[in-house]
Write an enzyme that holds these catalytic residues in place. Sequence first.
Site, mmCIF file in Angstrom:
data_model
loop_
_atom_site.group_PDB
_atom_site.id
_atom_site.type_symbol
_atom_site.label_atom_id
_atom_site.label_comp_id
_atom_site.label_asym_id
_atom_site.label_seq_id
_atom_site.Cartn_x
_atom_site.Cartn_y
_atom_site.Cartn_z
ATOM 1 N N GLU A 1 3.385 -3.394 6.480
ATOM 2 C CA GLU A 1 3.253 -2.590 5.246
ATOM 3 C C GLU A 1 3.210 -1.087 5.515
ATOM 4 O O GLU A 1 2.240 -0.400 5.170
ATOM 5 C CB GLU A 1 2.015 -3.027 4.465
ATOM 6 C CG GLU A 1 2.141 -4.438 3.920
ATOM 7 C CD GLU A 1 1.020 -4.830 2.978
ATOM 8 O OE1 GLU A 1 -0.036 -4.175 2.996
ATOM 9 O OE2 GLU A 1 1.198 -5.794 2.216
ATOM 10 N N GLU B 1 4.341 -12.378 3.201
ATOM 11 C CA GLU B 1 3.028 -12.492 2.552
ATOM 12 C C GLU B 1 3.242 -12.742 1.074
ATOM 13 O O GLU B 1 4.067 -12.088 0.448
ATOM 14 C CB GLU B 1 2.199 -11.210 2.692
ATOM 15 C CG GLU B 1 1.705 -10.939 4.075
ATOM 16 C CD GLU B 1 0.798 -9.701 4.144
ATOM 17 O OE1 GLU B 1 0.125 -9.371 3.145
ATOM 18 O OE2 GLU B 1 0.794 -9.067 5.200
HETATM 19 C C1 BGP Z 1 -1.711 -6.958 2.382
HETATM 20 C C2 BGP Z 1 -2.062 -6.985 3.831
HETATM 21 C C3 BGP Z 1 -2.833 -8.136 4.291
HETATM 22 C C4 BGP Z 1 -3.669 -8.824 3.241
HETATM 23 C C5 BGP Z 1 -3.126 -8.791 1.851
HETATM 24 C C6 BGP Z 1 -4.083 -9.186 0.754
HETATM 25 O O1 BGP Z 1 -1.713 -5.660 1.940
HETATM 26 O O2 BGP Z 1 -0.940 -6.883 4.670
HETATM 27 O O3 BGP Z 1 -3.479 -7.747 5.449
HETATM 28 O O4 BGP Z 1 -4.995 -8.617 3.377
HETATM 29 O O5 BGP Z 1 -2.574 -7.559 1.522
HETATM 30 O O6 BGP Z 1 -4.864 -8.096 0.368
HETATM 31 P P1 BGP Z 1 -6.424 -8.193 0.248
HETATM 32 O O7 BGP Z 1 -6.897 -8.758 1.531
HETATM 33 O O8 BGP Z 1 -6.886 -6.803 0.036
HETATM 34 O O9 BGP Z 1 -6.684 -9.063 -0.913
#
Ligand code: BGP
Length: 500
Positions: free
Chosen positions: A197, A398
Site C-alpha cells: 500500500e 487484500e
Molecule cells: C490494509 C493493510 C493491512 C490491513 C488492512 C485492514 O490497509 O495493508 O495491513 O490491516 O488494511 O485494515 P485495518 O487493520 O485497519 O482494519
Amino acid sequence: MSFPKGFLWGGATAANQYEGGYLEGGRGLAISDMITAGAHQVPRKIYYEYEDGKEGVTTIGGSVPKGAHGIVKEGIYYPSHVATDFYHHYKEDIALMAEMGFKCYRFSVSWTRIYPNGDDEMPNEEGLKFYDMVIDECLKHNIEPLITILHFDMPQHLADAYGGWSNRALIPLFVKYATTLLTRWKDKVKYWVNINEVNVLGGYWTLGLSSDNEQTKKSNAVMEASIADAGLKYQAIHHLLVASAHVNKVAHEINSDNMMGCMLALSGIYPATCHPDDVFGAYDFRRHALIFSDVYMRGYYPGYAQGIFDEYNFTLKMEEGDEEILRAHPSDFMAFSYYRTTTFDRNSEKITTTGGQQGSSNPYLKETPWGWPVDPVGLRYVLNELYDRYQKPLFIVENGMGNIDVLEADGSVHDDYRIDYFRDHVKEMKKAIEIDGVNLLGYTPWGWIDVVSAGTGEMKKRYGFVYVDTDDQGNGSLKRYKKDSFYWYKKVCESNGEEL
Ligand code: BGP
C-alpha cells in the site's frame, strides 16, 4: 471463462500484525513495535524521546520531531509484540490453510528479522531460517508463497540514524535486504510484492520520517499530519519507487520467472452527485493514489504529478539514473487491496489525500461496525478501472470485513455477515473475469486468520476465517477456532470458485 485453472485462492497477513516473537531469534527493533493500541476513531500513538530524556508523543501518520526517536515505553501495551503469534504457531496455521484448500499464502517478511538494524553487513541466519521453515511448510502443502518484502515496517535504526526514507541511503539498503530474500528463495518463491500500500504510507510509522513542521507537532489527527508532511512523503516514496525498480531488476536477473508486483490501497472512489465538480473532483482525487501505480506500471511520473506536487509547494528531487531505472523495470503485475468505496463530495472536508479512507457517506450502502461501506460492485469497478488502465495481470491481495465475532461455548463462531461479504465480492470478481475479460491471478483475503488491526491496533476488529483467542489487552490462550466462514471458504477454494 470462469475462474481460470490455477487461480490462486488463499489468504494474506503481515509480519507486524501477525507474527509476534518480537525480540526472538535475533530480531531487531522495528518501528511497528512502538505503536500502541488505539480504538475506533482513537489514533494509535508512538511515544518518542529526545537525547536529554524528554518525552513526547505523536500518532501514526505523524512524524517525530527532529532529534527524537521512538521508544517502547514501560507499562504500555503494544499489540504487535505477541500479535496472534504466527512465530510459534506457523505449522498449525499452515495446516489450517491447507485444510481450507489454499493455493497461495501472502505474508510479509520482517526486515529486522533479517537485518536487525537495517544496515548490518551480514544477514541474521536465524531469521532467514524461520522463513525457510515457513516457505517449506507451505510448499509441502502445495501452497504458493507470495512474499511482501515490506509491509508497514522498517528497522528503527534506519529511521533514527538516517531519517528514514527521506534519505536516499535507504535505497541500497533495501535492495540488499530484498536481494538476500530473492537469492535465498530463488527456486521456491515466484510471486513478490515490493511495498505494501505505497499510497497510504506517511510519517514515522511507515517511512521513519522526522520533521519540525509545526502543524505535524501540534496535530493529533492522522489526516492533518500527513498533509503537513506531504512534500516529505512524496520524496520518501520516490525513493521507495526507485528502490522497487532496482529490486525488479535484480529479481529478473536472479530468476527470469519471478513475478514482481506493486501494491496499492485502491478501495474505489465515487462522485457524491453528478455535479461536474463532484465528478471531476472524484477523478482527480483518485489520481492521488494512481500517481504511484502509474510510475510502477508505466515507468514514469504522469503529466498530472506536477499539479499534485504544486498543491504542497513541493519539488521532486530526482537523481541521475532514477528516470532510466523506473522506465526499464516496471512491475509485472498489479496487486491491490480492496475493502470499500469512498464518496467524494465537493463540500466535504473529510477526505484524505492518500487513498480515500474518509468521505461523505453513501446512502446506497450498508456499513461495517467500523463504518466501512460494503460495496461488492465497487470491486468489479476497480478491477476494470485498473485493467483498462494498465493491461497487465491483477492480483487482489487484500479484501475482507472487520467485525466483532462471538466465540460460542462450543468453540463455534457464527459469522454469516462475513460469508455474505465474501460471497458477494467473489461473484463480482467472477463477472470481471467472465464478462469484462479482466486477467486476475488470484485472491488472498486479508487476515485469513485474526490479526491485530493496522489502523486501530484492536484485536476485536476481526477479519479471519479462523478465530484466535486473544483480546485488546493481549489476554487469552491464542488457541485457534474455525469460524463458519472457514467451512464456506474451503468450498470456494476446493471448487475453484464455483460453489458459493
Ligand atoms: C490494509 C493493510 C493491512 C490491513 C488492512 C485492514 O490497509 O495493508 O495491513 O490491516 O488494511 O485494515 P485495518 O487493520 O485497519 O482494519
